[in-house]
Each structure stands twice: as C-alpha cells, then as structure tokens.
Design an enzyme around this catalytic site. Structure first.
Site, PDB file in Angstrom:
ATOM      1  N   GLY A 181       0.838  -1.201   0.000  1.00 11.85           N
ATOM      2  CA  GLY A 181       0.000   0.000   0.000  1.00 11.85           C
ATOM      3  C   GLY A 181       0.865   1.240   0.000  1.00 11.85           C
ATOM      4  N   HIS A 440       9.711  37.646   4.781  1.00  9.61           N
ATOM      5  CA  HIS A 440      10.891  37.127   4.098  1.00  9.61           C
ATOM      6  C   HIS A 440      11.928  36.717   5.124  1.00  9.61           C
ATOM      7  CE1 HIS A 440      13.917  36.681   1.015  1.00  9.61           C
ATOM      8  NE2 HIS A 440      14.734  37.406   1.756  1.00  9.61           N
TER       9      HIS A 440
HETATM   10  P1  NAD Z   1      -4.702   4.927   2.059  1.00 12.93           P
HETATM   11  O1  NAD Z   1      -6.083   4.846   1.571  1.00 12.93           O
HETATM   12  O2  NAD Z   1      -4.051   6.245   2.202  1.00 12.93           O
HETATM   13  O3  NAD Z   1      -3.753   4.065   1.109  1.00 12.93           O
HETATM   14  C1  NAD Z   1      -3.963   2.708   0.878  1.00 12.93           C
HETATM   15  C2  NAD Z   1      -3.220   2.320  -0.380  1.00 12.93           C
HETATM   16  O4  NAD Z   1      -3.220   0.910  -0.487  1.00 12.93           O
HETATM   17  C3  NAD Z   1      -3.856   2.868  -1.648  1.00 12.93           C
HETATM   18  O5  NAD Z   1      -2.882   3.495  -2.432  1.00 12.93           O
HETATM   19  C4  NAD Z   1      -4.445   1.624  -2.320  1.00 12.93           C
HETATM   20  O6  NAD Z   1      -4.460   1.724  -3.716  1.00 12.93           O
HETATM   21  C5  NAD Z   1      -3.493   0.543  -1.838  1.00 12.93           C
HETATM   22  N1  NAD Z   1      -4.042  -0.807  -1.815  1.00 12.93           N
HETATM   23  C6  NAD Z   1      -5.303  -1.209  -1.485  1.00 12.93           C
HETATM   24  N2  NAD Z   1      -5.404  -2.555  -1.535  1.00 12.93           N
HETATM   25  C7  NAD Z   1      -4.170  -3.026  -1.887  1.00 12.93           C
HETATM   26  C8  NAD Z   1      -3.636  -4.330  -2.086  1.00 12.93           C
HETATM   27  N3  NAD Z   1      -4.365  -5.412  -1.906  1.00 12.93           N
HETATM   28  N4  NAD Z   1      -2.333  -4.440  -2.454  1.00 12.93           N
HETATM   29  C9  NAD Z   1      -1.555  -3.332  -2.626  1.00 12.93           C
HETATM   30  N5  NAD Z   1      -2.029  -2.069  -2.451  1.00 12.93           N
HETATM   31  C10 NAD Z   1      -3.311  -1.924  -2.068  1.00 12.93           C
HETATM   32  O7  NAD Z   1      -4.690   4.104   3.450  1.00 12.93           O
HETATM   33  P2  NAD Z   1      -3.631   4.027   4.625  1.00 12.93           P
HETATM   34  O8  NAD Z   1      -2.282   4.428   4.169  1.00 12.93           O
HETATM   35  O9  NAD Z   1      -3.821   2.697   5.249  1.00 12.93           O
HETATM   36  O10 NAD Z   1      -4.166   5.135   5.624  1.00 12.93           O
HETATM   37  C11 NAD Z   1      -5.501   5.051   6.138  1.00 12.93           C
HETATM   38  C12 NAD Z   1      -6.060   6.407   6.361  1.00 12.93           C
HETATM   39  O11 NAD Z   1      -5.477   7.003   7.522  1.00 12.93           O
HETATM   40  C13 NAD Z   1      -5.792   7.406   5.252  1.00 12.93           C
HETATM   41  O12 NAD Z   1      -6.693   7.274   4.195  1.00 12.93           O
HETATM   42  C14 NAD Z   1      -5.950   8.708   5.954  1.00 12.93           C
HETATM   43  O13 NAD Z   1      -7.312   9.035   6.033  1.00 12.93           O
HETATM   44  C15 NAD Z   1      -5.422   8.399   7.349  1.00 12.93           C
HETATM   45  N6  NAD Z   1      -4.016   8.862   7.484  1.00 12.93           N
HETATM   46  C16 NAD Z   1      -3.751  10.180   7.314  1.00 12.93           C
HETATM   47  C17 NAD Z   1      -2.470  10.633   7.427  1.00 12.93           C
HETATM   48  C18 NAD Z   1      -2.207  12.102   7.252  1.00 12.93           C
HETATM   49  O14 NAD Z   1      -3.151  12.873   7.288  1.00 12.93           O
HETATM   50  N7  NAD Z   1      -0.957  12.518   7.084  1.00 12.93           N
HETATM   51  C19 NAD Z   1      -1.423   9.760   7.701  1.00 12.93           C
HETATM   52  C20 NAD Z   1      -1.726   8.428   7.852  1.00 12.93           C
HETATM   53  C21 NAD Z   1      -3.030   7.979   7.749  1.00 12.93           C
END
Ligand code: NAD
Ligand code: FAD
Length: 461
Positions: A181, A440
């Site tokens: 992911g 700045h």
């Molecule tokens: P995410 O939705 O950001 O990313 C998940 C990724 O996994 C996606 O790119 C997706 O395409 C991929 N994916 C899905 N199934 C897969 C598979 N079987 N094999 C390979 N890739 C796959 O989810 P996350 O990183 O788990 O984070 C969860 C949530 O937590 C985020 O959506 C966000 O809302 C929150 N979060 C926010 C922050 C921030 O604000 N900086 C930081 C961390 C988490």
C-alpha cells in the site's frame, strides 16, 4: 458495584472526534459522560498521527546525521562516524510524547467536568449502553468509535506482518521491510524506515503511488524514493508471506517474491461499526459508514456520529471539527458542517499539502492555474528543499479570481496548510493574496509568487 448513570450527553470514543466533543459539551455546561475502552486520545494520539510524526522526526534527524558523517558533509558540519540507532529508545521517547498527550486529554476532560468511564460500551438500544457493571442512559449519544486498519485475508496481522500500530512499536530495525500500500501510512512510514537504514520495497495495487493526490504533486515523492533506493512496484498485489518472502502478482498474472523481515500492510482503514451494538440502534448506514446529515445527525433522533465512523476524509481535524459542532448543536447553537475545504497533508519526503480543488477536478468555467518552484525560493534553499522538484500551485476562477485550490509539495510545506485553508475558507481572491505582505524569507512567499503568476506577474521567476 452496579451503577446507573443518567446524562445529557454520552460520547462513545475518546479520539480527536470524541474527546473534543466531550470537552466542548462540558464547557457549554452540558452534563457529559465519555466512554473509552482504550487510552484517551484514540487512534490519532496513541497509535496514529502523533506517534508516526515522532518516528518521522527521529528518522529525519538520523538521515541528517548520516549525511553529516559521510565524506561530503556539504553543509560544513561533519561527524566523526555514522550515527547509531537504538530503535527501542526511539520508541520509548515516542511513547513519552503519547503519555503526555494522553494525560493532557484526561486533564482537559476533567477541567471541563466531563465524567470519564473506562471500558467498552455495548448498546442495548439507541440511548442505553453498559460499560462493565455500569449502565449509562443518555438524552444524546455521540458515536465516535473511529476506525481500524483493513486486514488482507492472505496477509493477516501477527508475527512479522504488522499494521501501522505494530510498525510504530518495532523493537529493532528490520533489515528489509516490505510495505503493502503506497498511500498515506505506507509512504510516511516506509520513507521513515528507509531514512533509518532499512531496505524498503513498496507494493501498490494502483498504477501510481498516493493515488488520492494528482500526479504532479506526487512526482517529487516518487523521485525521492527512486533516488534513495526504495523499490516501488505499482499495479501489483501482494498474495501472501511465508519464510521471509512476500509473494506478489503483477497485472500480467506473473508471480514473484520479495525478501522481507517485516511486512507493513497499509491498505486503508475501515470504520469501527461492529461488536458494540450499533446494529440494534436503528441508524441508517451509508455503505460501510454510519449515515449522517450536515449536522452529523444519524437517522435516529438524538444519536449523532462523527469522525472516521462517518466517512472520508478519515482525518483527525475533520473528526474534531465535527465533534465541536455537534456539542454546540446539542447546546442549542445553529451550526452546520459545510467547510469550503478540509486540508490534507502527507508527511512524506518531500511533504504534500492539498486544500480545495486540484487540476483534475471538474469546474464550470475557465480557471487560472500557476505554480512557483521552490528552486526559486530563498527559504527553501536554506532548508535544502529547493532541489527536489517541489512547487506551490494556485488554482483560481478566471472570471472573478476567487481561489479554488492550493497545493504544495516540498520540504516543510505542511506548515503552509493553515494559510491555504484560511485563504479558501475566507473566499480569498488572487488579489487578496498578492495584496498581503508575506514575511521574508519564508515558504509563504512561494504562495504569494504562485498567486502573482496566475495573472502573469511573477517577480522571482
Ligand atoms: P490509504 O487509503 O491512504 O492508502 C492505501 C493504499 O493501499 C492505496 O494506495 C491503495 O491503492 C493501496 N491498496 C489497497 N489494496 C491493496 C492491495 N491489496 N495491495 C496493494 N495495495 C493496495 O490508506 P492508509 O495508508 O492505510 O491510511 C488510512 C487512512 O489514515 C488514510 O486514508 C488517511 O485518512 C489516514 N491517514 C492520514 C495521514 C495524514 O493525514 N498525514 C497519515 C496516515 C493515515
Ligand atoms: P479514533 O481516533 O479512532 O478514536 C476512536 C476511539 O473510540 C478509540 O479510542 C477507541 O478505543 C474508542 N472506542 C471504539 N469503540 C468503542 C466502544 N464500543 N466503547 C468505548 N470506546 C470505544 N490523521 C490526520 O489528520 N493527520 C495525520 O497525520 C494522521 N496520521 C495517521 C497516522 C496513522 C498511522 C494512522 C493509523 C492514522 C492517522 N490519521 C491521521 C488518521 C486519524 O488518526 C483519524 O482520522 C482519527 O484518529 C479519527 O478520529 P476519531 O475520533 O474518529 O476516531
């Protein structure tokens, strides 16, 4: 001893949604009880936003010191030898920050005269729950139970397969880390572990990394990964993990293996809707989330829901804003949840910030779209953030110059999110931004310059 508590407001969950709702309700003089089965602070403070940023900070320090100890100490600072990492100590230091915040939330709730009941709430009807021996009956219930990591059936959490929670508590640095992911968590933590010295491979099912952001914004992150030896495999699915090897399958059906000591699975989060009686409360669902209107009312009168439980974006600041609003509505204020924009920040290297509409979003009418490269910003140069392909971008309506979206990618740009959100929320035009004196040398001058460039008048490019 068995006890029955009657209250005006019951908040279920002490994360950034629930604890903020609780504090606000208490401040407004509402008789409030908050229940949490875990430590106060929720996902965000205990095993999410804050601990991950602590590890990211430690990784940044380690990387800087590693550079300083290499032969080319180009800033003129050098170390006699490479820095040493004791990840156990880093995790302990991170836990110190978590403890401090956990205690702080408890103290704030106490000051607001909110009664905190520790334990898991189980509902028998929409307004009644039990927590151990205690029964709580409330006029208003605010559901803020948050979310859990999504588990892949062929990669169940346990042992060397970890969720973000496990990845934030590793006792020692894995030599090889596979990340499934390439979203927020996978890249924030994958990059941090690369900086700490692990060999990192990222496996992403979509065609590119960070698919929720536009490609221009994610390019500098992709470049950093390439330059720093992180292998990124897109259009690929993980199939299973055995004997130190992660099996993956490409779009063409071809299978291969990635050697790994630990696998971080970060493929999204799911709302926590099961195991506590939600099904008996009579609230409508919106897919996997609890359905709410623009005041966070559920379909059951007097039952409200906020935060990750009610849908995207699953971000702490959205949860808190909803919590504060619901407490005010219960206290009789007129409020609606209709933000112009909710800022999103990704703490990768470089960082990404996005507020409002991006270049791929549909807009009626013509738009102006201009960016300003950090390569031309003095502050970015002093932060060593001018050469990573980063930029700040402004999108505005052509007819009345009202800003529609602002994005940036670059070192430390997360701190610009406040000004970006303020500009959109206040309905700023290009001239509102270009009429403001920006200090700045700061990165905020880049925003000013990008706004100038939308009308063709950039000064420093
Ligand atoms: P995410 O939705 O950001 O990313 C998940 C990724 O996994 C996606 O790119 C997706 O395409 C991929 N994916 C899905 N199934 C897969 C598979 N079987 N094999 C390979 N890739 C796959 O989810 P996350 O990183 O788990 O984070 C969860 C949530 O937590 C985020 O959506 C966000 O809302 C929150 N979060 C926010 C922050 C921030 O604000 N900086 C930081 C961390 C988490
Ligand atoms: P949560 O924080 O999940 O809190 C829910 C609480 O409810 C928990 O404490 C739980 O114990 C309690 N609970 C659940 N059911 C019951 C029950 N039946 N009885 C009693 N208590 C119950 N967001 C950002 O905005 N910025 C970030 O940088 C960021 N980084 C993140 C990094 C990671 C690794 C993760 C995992 C998430 C990150 N997030 C980030 C997302 C953020 O943590 C969530 O959006 C936020 O915590 C949601 O808040 P919430 O109050 O809805 O739920």
């Amino acid at each position: 001893m068995a006890e029955t508590i009657k209250c005006k407001v019951l908040v279920v969950g002490g994360g950034p949604g629930g604890y903020v709702a609780g504090i606000k309700a208490g401040q407004l003089g509402l008789d409030t009880v908050l229940v949490d089965g875990d430590r106060l602070g929720g996902t965000c403070l205990i095993r999410g936003c804050i601990p991950s940023k602590a590890i990211i900070h430690a990784a940044d320090m380690f990387e800087e010191m590693t550079h300083a100890s290499s032969k080319d100490g180009h800033v003129g600072i050098s170390l006699a030898g490479p820095p040493k990492l004791d990840l156990g100590k880093t995790v302990k230091w991170k836990e110190g920050i978590v403890d401090r915040l956990n205690g702080g939330v408890g103290a704030l709730l106490k000051r607001a005269k909110v009664r905190v009941v520790g334990g898991w709430a189980k509902f028998s009807d929409a307004k009644t729950c039990t927590v151990g021996d205690t029964t709580i009956v409330a006029e208003n219930v605010i559901l803020a139970t948050g979310s859990d990591p999504v588990e892949l059936p062929h990669l169940p959490f346990g042992g060397d397969i970890v969720s973000s929670t496990g990845a934030l508590d590793l006792p020692a640095l894995p030599k090889r880390l596979a990340v499934v992911g390439a979203g927020y968590i996978g890249l924030e933590l994958g990059i941090a572990y690369r900086k700490l010295g692990a060999e990192v491979t990222v496996v992403e099912a979509a065609e590119r990394i960070l698919p929720s952001y536009d490609k221009q914004l994610t390019n500098p992150v992709a470049q950093w990964l390439k330059k720093n030896g992180v292998e990124v495999l897109t259009g690929v699915k993980a199939q299973g993990f055995a004997k130190g090897a992660l099996t993956i399958e490409g779009a063409d059906g071809k299978k291969s293996e990635i050697k790994a000591d630990k696998v971080l699975v970060a493929v999204g989060r799911k709302p926590r809707t099961q195991g506590w009686g939600l099904e008996g409360m009579g609230v409508d669902m919106n897919g996997r989330f609890v359905k709410v209107d623009d005041q966070c009312r559920t379909s059951m009168r007097g039952v409200w829901a906020i935060g990750d439980l009610v849908g995207e974006p699953m971000l702490a600041h959205k949860a808190s804003a909803q919590g504060e609003m619901v407490a005010e509505i219960i206290a009789g204020h007129k409020r609606r949840f209709n933000p112009v924009a909710i800022p999103a920040v990704c703490f990768t290297e470089p960082e990404i910030v996005s507020v409002g509409l991006g270049p791929d979003d549909k807009v009626t009418g013509e738009v102006l779209n201009a960016s300003f490269p950090w390569a031309a910003n003095g502050r970015a140069m002093t932060l060593e953030g001018a050469d990573d392909g980063g930029f700040v971008r402004v999108i505005a309506r052509k007819d009345d110059h009202r800003l529609l979206g602002i994005q940036a990618v670059g070192r430390k740009v997360s701190e610009l999110s406040g000004e970006f959100a303020l500009a959109l929320e206040m309905g700023a035009t290009i001239e509102d931004i270009t009429g403001i004196i920006h200090a700045h040398p700061t990165l905020s001058e880049g925003f000013f310059e990008a706004a100038l460039r939308t009308v063709g008048h950039g000064i420093h490019v």
